[in-house]
Design an enzyme around this catalytic site. Structure first.
Site, PDB file in Angstrom:
ATOM      1  N   GLY A 366       4.101  26.715  30.643  1.00  0.00           N
ATOM      2  CA  GLY A 366       5.649  27.298  30.717  1.00  0.00           C
ATOM      3  C   GLY A 366       6.664  27.354  31.648  1.00  0.00           C
ATOM      4  O   GLY A 366       6.812  26.311  32.402  1.00  0.00           O
ATOM      5  N   PRO A 367       7.682  27.847  31.143  1.00  0.00           N
ATOM      6  CA  PRO A 367       9.316  27.122  31.503  1.00  0.00           C
ATOM      7  C   PRO A 367       8.898  28.224  33.415  1.00  0.00           C
ATOM      8  O   PRO A 367       8.127  28.567  33.633  1.00  0.00           O
ATOM      9  CB  PRO A 367      10.405  28.232  31.008  1.00  0.00           C
ATOM     10  CG  PRO A 367       9.857  28.604  29.975  1.00  0.00           C
ATOM     11  CD  PRO A 367       8.539  28.603  29.852  1.00  0.00           C
ATOM     12  N   PRO A 368       9.602  27.279  34.278  1.00  0.00           N
ATOM     13  CA  PRO A 368      10.197  27.808  35.709  1.00  0.00           C
ATOM     14  C   PRO A 368      10.225  29.420  35.424  1.00  0.00           C
ATOM     15  O   PRO A 368      11.043  30.343  35.145  1.00  0.00           O
ATOM     16  CB  PRO A 368      11.093  26.318  36.300  1.00  0.00           C
ATOM     17  CG  PRO A 368      11.008  26.019  35.409  1.00  0.00           C
ATOM     18  CD  PRO A 368      11.083  26.359  34.073  1.00  0.00           C
ATOM     19  N   VAL A 370       8.035  32.147  35.161  1.00  0.00           N
ATOM     20  CA  VAL A 370       7.813  32.964  34.165  1.00  0.00           C
ATOM     21  C   VAL A 370       6.935  33.782  34.642  1.00  0.00           C
ATOM     22  O   VAL A 370       5.246  34.703  33.967  1.00  0.00           O
ATOM     23  CB  VAL A 370       7.506  32.846  32.810  1.00  0.00           C
ATOM     24  CG1 VAL A 370       8.806  32.168  31.928  1.00  0.00           C
ATOM     25  CG2 VAL A 370       7.010  31.154  32.613  1.00  0.00           C
ATOM     26  N   GLY A 371       6.059  33.471  35.789  1.00  0.00           N
ATOM     27  CA  GLY A 371       5.141  33.792  36.920  1.00  0.00           C
ATOM     28  C   GLY A 371       3.471  33.254  36.490  1.00  0.00           C
ATOM     29  O   GLY A 371       2.641  33.780  36.404  1.00  0.00           O
ATOM     30  N   LYS A 372       3.836  31.604  36.254  1.00  0.00           N
ATOM     31  CA  LYS A 372       2.634  31.118  37.101  1.00  0.00           C
ATOM     32  C   LYS A 372       1.549  30.990  38.057  1.00  0.00           C
ATOM     33  O   LYS A 372       0.078  30.881  38.119  1.00  0.00           O
ATOM     34  CB  LYS A 372       3.290  29.255  36.168  1.00  0.00           C
ATOM     35  CG  LYS A 372       3.932  29.459  34.649  1.00  0.00           C
ATOM     36  CD  LYS A 372       3.540  27.858  34.452  1.00  0.00           C
ATOM     37  CE  LYS A 372       4.445  27.512  35.792  1.00  0.00           C
ATOM     38  NZ  LYS A 372       6.199  27.442  35.034  1.00  0.00           N
ATOM     39  N   THR A 373       2.325  30.810  39.113  1.00  0.00           N
ATOM     40  CA  THR A 373       1.744  30.432  40.395  1.00  0.00           C
ATOM     41  C   THR A 373       1.342  31.977  40.235  1.00  0.00           C
ATOM     42  O   THR A 373       0.730  32.381  41.038  1.00  0.00           O
ATOM     43  CB  THR A 373       2.991  30.268  41.374  1.00  0.00           C
ATOM     44  OG1 THR A 373       3.295  29.029  40.887  1.00  0.00           O
ATOM     45  CG2 THR A 373       2.653  30.324  42.610  1.00  0.00           C
ATOM     46  N   SER A 711      13.815  19.309  15.192  1.00  0.00           N
ATOM     47  CA  SER A 711      13.277  20.521  14.514  1.00  0.00           C
ATOM     48  C   SER A 711      14.951  21.054  14.350  1.00  0.00           C
ATOM     49  O   SER A 711      15.526  21.600  13.680  1.00  0.00           O
ATOM     50  CB  SER A 711      13.679  21.424  16.179  1.00  0.00           C
ATOM     51  OG  SER A 711      13.908  21.652  16.566  1.00  0.00           O
ATOM     52  N   LYS A 754      12.712  30.095  21.052  1.00  0.00           N
ATOM     53  CA  LYS A 754      14.451  29.727  19.948  1.00  0.00           C
ATOM     54  C   LYS A 754      14.495  31.213  19.077  1.00  0.00           C
ATOM     55  O   LYS A 754      16.178  32.177  19.234  1.00  0.00           O
ATOM     56  CB  LYS A 754      13.636  29.306  18.488  1.00  0.00           C
ATOM     57  CG  LYS A 754      13.228  27.590  18.620  1.00  0.00           C
ATOM     58  CD  LYS A 754      12.990  27.149  18.003  1.00  0.00           C
ATOM     59  CE  LYS A 754      13.073  25.137  18.644  1.00  0.00           C
ATOM     60  NZ  LYS A 754      12.553  24.530  16.642  1.00  0.00           N
TER      61      LYS A 754
END
Length: 806
Positions: A366-368, A370-373, A711, A754
């Site tokens: 996901g984008p930077p 957003v809570g991955k780590t 798109s 989007k």
């Protein structure tokens, strides 16, 4: 040479300003001149055979040789010799004759002034002699302690009876600070001068005594250290000659003891390799280079946590509670994580090995921000396992992961083995951060090493080049993070299951800020909740108008910035008890606004349509503009478009031509340009001629930003159809979807981001491909669906029915 040989005083003399030396009368000193004013002044004195006045610049004013920056009392003297140096400087040999002072500055190309001789006050000879005796005695003592004071100078002081001369000699000998030297120099009362010098010499004697004492202690300590070193070396040589090197034997015995303790937890090949290297180490001479290499190897491998596992049992309930505690929203990612650990817990309860359950490697994509780590941290906390974070961004050398072979100088184990040593456990949570940014170079491809690490079928026998034996990684939990899944090599992607973390809606960001960010930042900034508060309206404004991101990282920075300013105000103004950030005073605490999404146009226009795009920081609304110019049907594209978008525009142009030719897109004959002959003869022109008589220019604003992706097809068709038909497009409509030559609308990705962008931009109606409408609408937040009417379309004709203003 005497003053009487020159003009009577007061008289006008050239002036030289000295930055470094402080001169006294009766001294003969070389002076190096670099300033042009000083060089001209010395030249004037030589030409006119006149005296020269030398003074010092004030402290901190060196280099600026003006009357405001020079001392007013100095030395009158003559130039004995003048020499030009090749580097541009001029050297003069100056002989001081008497004290002088500036009476009246004169204007000119160099410094000159009316100079008068300073007359010293009369003194009591008896008092002066007594003070001189004390001064001589003090100078003798200082000379005995300080070798830099020459004996000739001490002898000169003893033989001289002139108190002012003695004071000048002692002052020059002591190397005083310029300011202190000047205060003594301008003192006309000789008794005060001598008393001041006695105080200075006394303080320097005390300082010299302390320095000598320190030097003596240091010297003694160094001698003792050297003595001990030589004795130890001698003892070592004697022990070696007699075969009694006990330290080395103790070290080898310690290694053997550790190996014996770890043997039950080691694999057979690991025990054999370590024992073999220890035997080699025991046979080697201790001073050989290989002995040092083997000693480092043994120290590394015996630090590995063989057989050490966390004692806490896996509990899905704990994982679920920890995820809910640390993260708001993210329902689907949290649900998938809980499912993942449910399988593991069930396997543990039933005694099934993880290898048999077909272990999966999770990858949060996901984008930077957003809570991955953060999710990985929560998993480690819930499981009670240590966390090992490996930042893979920019990693090019495969040996960083695999370890260096021991034949290389400075060889070390790989990052993975070092992580296990730091974790002191064989089952940590290992986070492979930024796995999509691993590089490839002449030093190998690290992604190939990651294939073995992340494959549950292989990582039970992972081999590090430095260790040269297999270690079991199957008990570790690997979690990868990535921003762009497409950049991960296909074989590596095949070994991972991706959990998408999408952009947060404004409402989600608001809740995250209230529940997590603000309390965390209050603690970091040493603030109490009653001392600092942000109103809900101010927080929403901060989210909508001051941040541009998919996650909450910049929002955290903004909140931290507010708190820093608040903390400063509380310190500077003691009358303030608390800081409250409201919508009205928000601008005082923050920088300029950064509008996240450009709002849609205020009214319908011809040839302007809003397209929806996915970016690395979430969704965005792209305005697509089209204009027509009389021509022959040419197509011009601008706006830093990529190859895919350029093809979309050409396909859209062809689709619109087909729609016009088939009559699906009605064209008013009044908008078609007629030639002079056609107007004169009133010839009716076929509506299909419209695209042959106009050149089209398609532009996507913000040309400096590259844009590409499959798109934008239906948005391009809408813009071209609008400009050729003259119909206005509804300004509250936005769309996304690719189109084929036959007019079918194809599905796209990134729908959630989007539609969130459309909601933020004030869009009321969004057109999306029908396949996306059928399968992805459940993933869209209710906040967006309640405010944006989402319509599924399968053909371009349906799009045109929705967009044009009736």
């Amino acid at each position: 040479m005497q003053l009487s040989d020159y003009d009577a005083f007061p008289t006008t003399l050239p002036i030289v300003v000295e930055d470094e030396l402080f001169l006294y009368p009766f001294m003969i000193s070389p002076i190096f001149l670099t300033d042009q004013k000083d060089i001209d002044a010395a030249a004037d004195a030589m030409e006119n055979n006149s005296l020269l006045f030398v003074t010092s610049s004030m402290p901190g004013k060196e280099g600026t040789h003006d009357f405001d920056t020079m001392y007013k009392v100095g030395v009158i003297g003559s130039i004995m010799r003048k020499v030009h140096i090749p580097d541009g400087r001029v050297k003069i040999l100056f002989q001081g004759l008497a004290r002088g002072k500036i009476v009246e500055p004169q204007e000119g190309p160099f410094n000159r002034a009316v100079i008068d001789v300073v007359t010293l006050e009369s003194y009591n000879k008896l008092k002066a002699d007594a003070l001189m005796d004390i001064l001589r005695d003090k100078v003798k003592k200082l000379s005995a302690l300080n070798s830099q004071i020459p004996a000739d100078l001490v002898r000169t002081i003893e033989e001289n009876d002139e108190p002012n001369r003695i004071a000048d000699l002692v002052s020059s000998m002591l190397k005083l600070d310029k300011e202190v030297a000047y205060v003594l120099y301008v003192e006309m009362n000789i008794e005060k001068r001598l008393l001041g010098l006695i105080d200075i010499v006394t303080s320097q004697i005390e300082s010299a005594k302390v320095q000598r004492e320190i030097r003596t202690k240091v010297h003694s300590k160094i001698e003792q250290t050297n003595k001990e070193y030589f004795l130890k070396e001698q003892l070592k040589e004697i022990q070696q000659e007699l075969g009694m090197d006990t330290q080395r034997e103790e070290e080898i015995a310690n290694f053997r003891e550790k190996i014996a303790e770890l043997k039950p937890h080691m694999q057979e090949d690991a025990f054999k390799e370590i024992s073999k290297q220890l035997d080699r180490f025991a046979r080697m001479h201790p001073d050989s280079a290989d002995a040092n290499v083997l000693q480092s190897y043994l120290e590394w491998v015996l630090e590995l946590p063989f057989g050490k596992l966390t004692k806490k049992n896996l509990s899905v309930k704990d994982v679920s509670l920890e995820l809910d505690k640390d993260h708001y929203s993210l329902e689907k990612p949290k649900e998938r994580i809980v499912e993942f650990f449910s399988v593991r817990e069930l396997a543990e309860l039933r005694g099934i090995k993880q290898k048999e359950t077909g272990g999966v490697i999770l990858c949060f994509a996901g984008p930077p921000g957003v809570g991955k780590t953060s999710l990985a941290n929560s998993i480690a906390t819930a499981l009670g396992r240590p966390l090992v974070r490996m930042a893979l961004g920019g990693l090019e050398d495969v040996n960083e992961l695999r370890g260096h072979r021991r034949t290389y100088v400075g060889a070390m184990p790989g990052r993975l083995v070092q992580g296990l040593i730091e974790a002191k456990s064989m089952d940590p949570v290992i986070v492979l951060d930024e796995i999509d940014k691993v590089g490839r170079s002449m030093r190998g491809d690290p992604t190939a090493a990651l294939l073995e690490i992340l494959d549950p079928e292989q990582n039970s026998k992972y081999r590090d080049y430095y260790l040269n034996f297999n270690i079991d990684l199957s008990k570790a939990i690997f979690i990868a993070t990535a921003n762009d899944v497409g950049r991960i090599p296909a074989p590596l992607r095949d070994r991972m299951e991706f959990i998408g973390l999408n952009s947060y809606t404004p409402k989600e960001k608001f809740e995250i800020a209230k529940r997590y960010l603000i309390p965390q930042e209050l603690k970091k900034h040493a603030l109490k909740s009653r001392e600092f508060s942000i109103t809900d309206k101010a927080l929403k404004t901060l989210i909508d108008e001051y941040t541009r991101e998919a996650g909450v990282r910049n929002l955290r920075r903004r909140i931290a910035g507010l708190m820093r300013k608040g903390a400063r105000q509380l310190l500077e103004d003691k009358t303030i008890e608390s800081i409250s950030i409201t919508r009205k005073n928000l601008e005082k605490f923050t920088d300029k606004k950064v509008f996240e999404i450009s709002q849609v146009d205020s009214k319908p226009q011809v040839g302007i349509v809003s397209g929806l795009a996915w970016t690395a920081v979430g969704g965005d609304v792209l305005t697509i503009e089209a204009i027509k110019i009389k021509g022959k049907g040419a197509l011009q594209l601008t706006g830093s478009l990529g190859d895919v978008m350029k093809e979309s525009v050409r396909i859209a142009h062809s689709v619109v031509k087909i729609l016009i030719d088939s009559g699906e897109l009605p064209i008013s004959p009044s908008i078609i340009p007629h030639s002079a002959k056609e107007r004169e003869e009133r010839i009716a022109v076929d509506p299909s001629e419209v695209y042959k008589r106009y050149d089209l220019h398609i532009h996507v604003p913000e040309g400096a930003t590259p844009k590409d992706g499959p798109s934008a097809g239906i948005a391009m068709v809408s813009a071209i159809a609008s400009i050729l038909s003259g119909q206005k497009i509804d300004n509250k409509v936005a769309m996304t979807g690719e189109v084929t030559l036959t007019g079918k609308v194809l599905p796209i990705g990134g729908l959630k981001e989007k539609l969130i962008a459309a909601y933020k931009a004030g869009v009321e109606k969004a057109l999306i491909p029908m396949k996306n409408y059928e399968r992805d609408l459940d993933d869209i937040p209710d906040e967006v669906k309640n405010n944006v009417k989402v319509i599924g379309v399968s053909r371009i004709e349906e799009v045109l029915k929705e967009i044009f203003v009736k």
